[in-house]
Design a protein around this motif. Sequence first.
Motif: not given
Length: 213
Positions: A70-72, A86, A88, A93
């Motif tokens: 989830e790029n978390w 996140n 990125e 979130i």
Amino acid sequence: EHTTSLKFEHTFVQNCERVKSVELHPTEPWVLLGLYSGTVSIWNYQTKTEEKSFKVSESPVRSAKFIVRENWIIAATDDKYIRVYNYENMEKIIEFEAHTDYIRSLAVHPFLPYVVSASDDQVLKLWNWKKNWSCDETFEGHSHYVMQVAVNPKDPSIFASASLDGTLKIWNLDSSAPNFTLEGHLKGVNCVDYFESNDKQYLLSGSDDYTAK
């Protein structure tokens, strides 16, 4: 008796920060640090530089993990909250109060949308991010702080917990009661992990009784 020599490959200096948690990214050259100051930090172990850092809480971060698919980043803190970002774009979130006392440990399921948390409130909880981070199960049975949780890599429907009550407990994701309890330490158990050797699976534990078993 076997003697093994280990060589330090890299050293990271995190000035004036007590590091409470470390996690390696499986594909990027990143180390995720959870810091006592309430900050999480991502270091590149190839360039030896800090890539990202952001404040999560005024309370210590005792566990921080990547949720890579989830790029978390998920972080658990002494203010009893779980927070998800996140990594990125640093966007938050969600944040929610997860326990009634310090959260000591997090474990991310390898393919289901689950995170298991362990707390000083003596319980573990199963969180489902596909259901807006609902608590799908509460696991009760320990009589002291739950210090660490580890998911079985060969059978991820099973996980283990270590507690200052001196025991390890083995659980199923779909049952609130433990499958069984392991007793063998004379004092509290601080850490637990699975490992495999010669096609056999083992649990490794570390305790305040000065032993690892």
